[in-house]
Scaffold this active site. Structure first.
Site, PDB file in Angstrom:
ATOM      1  N   ASP A 409     -34.386  -3.929 -34.688  1.00 26.32           N
ATOM      2  CA  ASP A 409     -32.989  -4.231 -34.401  1.00 26.32           C
ATOM      3  C   ASP A 409     -32.559  -5.296 -35.409  1.00 26.32           C
ATOM      4  O   ASP A 409     -33.095  -6.401 -35.421  1.00 26.32           O
ATOM      5  CB  ASP A 409     -32.848  -4.754 -32.970  1.00 26.32           C
ATOM      6  N   ASP A 411     -30.219  -8.003 -36.845  1.00 27.56           N
ATOM      7  CA  ASP A 411     -29.182  -8.925 -36.379  1.00 27.56           C
ATOM      8  C   ASP A 411     -28.789  -9.900 -37.492  1.00 27.56           C
ATOM      9  O   ASP A 411     -28.969 -11.115 -37.375  1.00 27.56           O
ATOM     10  CB  ASP A 411     -29.694  -9.719 -35.165  1.00 27.56           C
ATOM     11  N   GLU A 413     -26.293 -12.031 -39.137  1.00 21.44           N
ATOM     12  CA  GLU A 413     -25.032 -12.640 -38.724  1.00 21.44           C
ATOM     13  C   GLU A 413     -24.535 -13.630 -39.793  1.00 21.44           C
ATOM     14  O   GLU A 413     -24.903 -14.798 -39.732  1.00 21.44           O
ATOM     15  CB  GLU A 413     -25.215 -13.345 -37.381  1.00 21.44           C
ATOM     16  N   TYR A 489     -18.483 -10.576 -26.598  1.00 19.94           N
ATOM     17  CA  TYR A 489     -18.397 -11.921 -26.026  1.00 19.94           C
ATOM     18  C   TYR A 489     -18.270 -12.934 -27.158  1.00 19.94           C
ATOM     19  O   TYR A 489     -18.230 -12.552 -28.344  1.00 19.94           O
ATOM     20  CB  TYR A 489     -19.630 -12.220 -25.173  1.00 19.94           C
TER      21      TYR A 489
END
Length: 655
Positions: A409, A411, A413, A489
């Protein structure tokens, strides 16, 4: 979109065997005849193979550093890979000796060796036709093979079932030598193998609202089995079966490496809360990338936490399988517990998440050139999917984590956009991210061709359309991802001066801006650029964001009001896990906007943007109406002990 096939693991778990000698070899000087015994047990089975375990037990008062095990597999079966030892095979005969770094069996202790067996057909035997240790029978008899079976287990009782599990307990059996373990049997198949002297175990992977009959039988180190116990009939619960391994209703939960500390959220909490049976995926957060652009466990700056990952020992009460770790296990910690969790819930896939907010700093460097991309991807695959962990404080070693993770996965950012302070950012990150994803897919496909397993590739992606435009070539990316999870979120929080919703599904018409975000805006940013909604998973928060010094405002609810600062939080200002806020909610007034799928708490001065079971159901229902592929949870340790929030998600998916 490239889709992977979810593995259809067989429910049957074969028993433990240790049979007659194949050949006789002189024992090493450090071990007297009969000091060592070896118990063989089988874990998961599938069409072309199975996972096996050899447990060496040293009954002497001195450690044993030299040992030699010779086993023989039956027709059509072999050994494909092995960890914690050295393997030499000649046809069906396999010789196993200590690894190059040594493997001492402590006095009165054990040492475990894991392997993946191969077989030509699903009916090829997973049994061993013979087993010797230092030239003597593996049962420790030192002479004729033990042929006496243990006594039949008595007093078998069933605990409270869930929709997919049944806990069982029984009275201990006796044996002329020693009981090596117990098998729970249903429908003629072993559904749970309990190695050792524990007298309880849980049958998992069951169907909801289904009648099952269970028996228990004991076995010894020589492979002798008792007759079956008296049967126990149980019906699994109808409620909360979860979506199971479905590609159109995924429930993805992030398990945080650091949650085992102050939060005391262990892998076993996913069992006791009922979360594991409701999840389809677990993302383990996070792996870090070094300045050299490779995956690592602990670097020269001391970053990383190998102790939490695979060094910490868990007691029997803390462990998923109810068996405590031993100091000499090569794999302990979260990784071993995740392996045990997958044995109990065969539908679960566990992916290794790379990066995150804090550890995305060097991803731009790692993605910069074809050579750096190849180096990063191969290092991550070797360490986590092949399981070749570095040895740290006696834990790890070649193949030690094999079988724990089912994919990657990513991620990052964020590509080409600001993230955490100090992150390296380049305009060309957009194209390099696409190339990095393609390199992951290339190497994962090569590994699949080698092992026969399917490896997933997923990603966590931002909600901000500006970040999407700057960093993501959506059509090209979706060719290589199995699915992506969209940030649902952190739209607003304590870094801002005004109170807002942090996870609203649509825009509030009264939102004064200037930063306007919603789930709808986030999802549309990908759909408008060519993504199929079914390949998108909506992120939902198991935590709240808050402000203090908040005036009531014209509606008396504190919404859209200027605060003096972030509210006090248990771990950092302006944020609290849902279970913490839920325990304090009695001192607040609850407000709700059903259209937005939001709730908030206000007590006249403190404001928390809040997600409870009602809003979780609203968010899940909304995602389904958009044709999305499920929901993702950040993070599982924010739920309460009863799994209130994940049960609400499960209920919504079941409707």
């Amino acid at each position: 979109m490239k889709r992977s096939r979810l593995r259809a693991w067989a429910a049957a778990l074969a028993g433990a065997l240790a049979l007659a000698p194949l050949t006789v070899l002189a024992p090493p000087a450090s071990a007297a005849p009969g000091d060592l015994t070896v118990t063989y047990s089988v874990g998961d089975t599938w069409t072309t193979g199975w996972s096996g375990q050899l447990t060496i037990t040293n009954t002497s008062s001195a450690p044993v550093s030299a040992w030699r095990i010779v086993i023989q597999t039956g027709s059509g079966a072999g050994i494909g890979s092995l960890w914690n030892a050295t393997l030499s095979s000649s046809g069906s005969v396999h010789t196993i000796t200590p690894p190059s770094w040594g493997a001492t069996v402590p006095a009165g202790g054990t040492y475990g060796i894991g392997f993946n067996g191969t077989r030509t057909t699903s009916t090829s035997s997973t049994a061993l036709t013979s087993c010797t240790v230092d030239g003597l029978p593996c049962d420790g008899s030192g002479g004729p093979q033990d042929t006496q079976a243990p006594s039949v287990p008595t007093g078998v009782t069933a605990g409270t079932p869930t929709s997919t599990t049944v806990p069982l307990s029984w009275q201990a059996s006796s044996d002329n030598v020693a009981v090596a373990g117990y098998e729970i049997v249903s429908g003629g198949q072993v559904v749970r193998n309990v190695v050792g002297t524990a007298t309880s175990g849980t049958a998992g992977g069951l169907q909801p609202d289904t009648a099952y009959t269970f028996t228990v039988r004991a076995y010894d180190a020589a492979g002798n089995r008792s007759a079956a116990s008296a049967p126990v009939q149980v019906r699994t619960a109808a409620e909360g079966g979860g979506p199971g391994p479905s590609e159109d209703q995924r429930v993805v939960g992030y398990f945080t490496q650091w949650g085992v500390y102050d939060r005391n959220y262990l892998v076993n909490n996913m069992v006791t809360s009922g979360s594991a049976e409701r999840l389809t995926h677990i993302n383990y957060a996070f792996a870090n990338i070094s300045p050299q652009g490779t995956c690592f466990q602990v670097n020269q700056a001391g970053q990383g936490d190998a102790w939490a990952d695979y060094g910490r020992s868990y007691t029997a009460a803390q462990s998923v399988d109810g068996v405590g770790d031993t100091w000499d296990q090569a794999l302990r910690g979260n990784f071993n517990q995740l392996r045990e969790l997958k044995e109990r819930y065969p539908h679960l896939r566990v992916n290794l998440s790379i990066g995150g907010w804090t550890w995305s700093r060097y991803l731009s460097d790692a993605a910069l050139t074809p050579q750096s991309r190849e180096r990063m991807v191969s290092s991550c695959i070797d360490m986590f999917l092949r399981g070749n962990l570095p040895v740290i404080d006696g834990a790890g070693g070649p193949g030690s984590a094999a079988g724990v993770f089912d994919g990657i996965d990513l991620d990052w950012e964020w590509p080409a956009s600001a993230g955490a302070d100090g992150n390296i950012i380049r305009p060309e990150d957009r194209e390099n991210y696409t190339a990095l994803v393609a390199e992951f897919r290339r190497q994962l496909d090569a590994l699949s061709a080698e092992t026969g397993e399917d490896y997933e590739l997923t990603a966590f992606v931002p909600a901000d359309p500006e970040k999407v435009e700057l960093g993501f070539e959506v059509p090209e990316l979706m060719e290589n991802f199995d699915f992506i999870t969209v940030q649902g979120y952190d739209y607003h929080g304590g870094w801002e001066s005004r109170t807002y919703h942090q996870s609203n599904l649509v825009l509030d018409p009264d939102d004064p801006g200037p930063s306007l975000f919603s789930g709808e805006i986030a999802v549309d940013a990908y759909v408008d650029r060519g993504a199929d909604p079914a390949d998108l998973v909506l992120g939902v928060p198991f935590y709240s964001r808050g402000w203090t010094g908040v005036p009531a405002g014209p509606d008396g609810d504190g919404l859209f009001q200027t605060a003096t600062g972030p509210a006090p939080g248990r771990y950092e200002p302006g944020i609290n896990d849902w279970d913490v806020i839920a325990a304090q909610a009695g001192g607040f007034t609850l407000h709700r906007d059903n259209t937005l799928g939001t709730a908030w708490l206000y007590n006249g001065s403190t404001f928390w943007t809040y997600d409870d079971a009602v809003s979780m159901r609203q968010k899940t229902d909304w995602a389904q109406r958009q044709g999305m592929g499920g929901v993702m949870i950040w993070s599982l340790d924010g739920d309460d002990a009863g799994g209130t929030l994940i049960r609400a998600i499960d209920d919504a998916l079941a409707d």
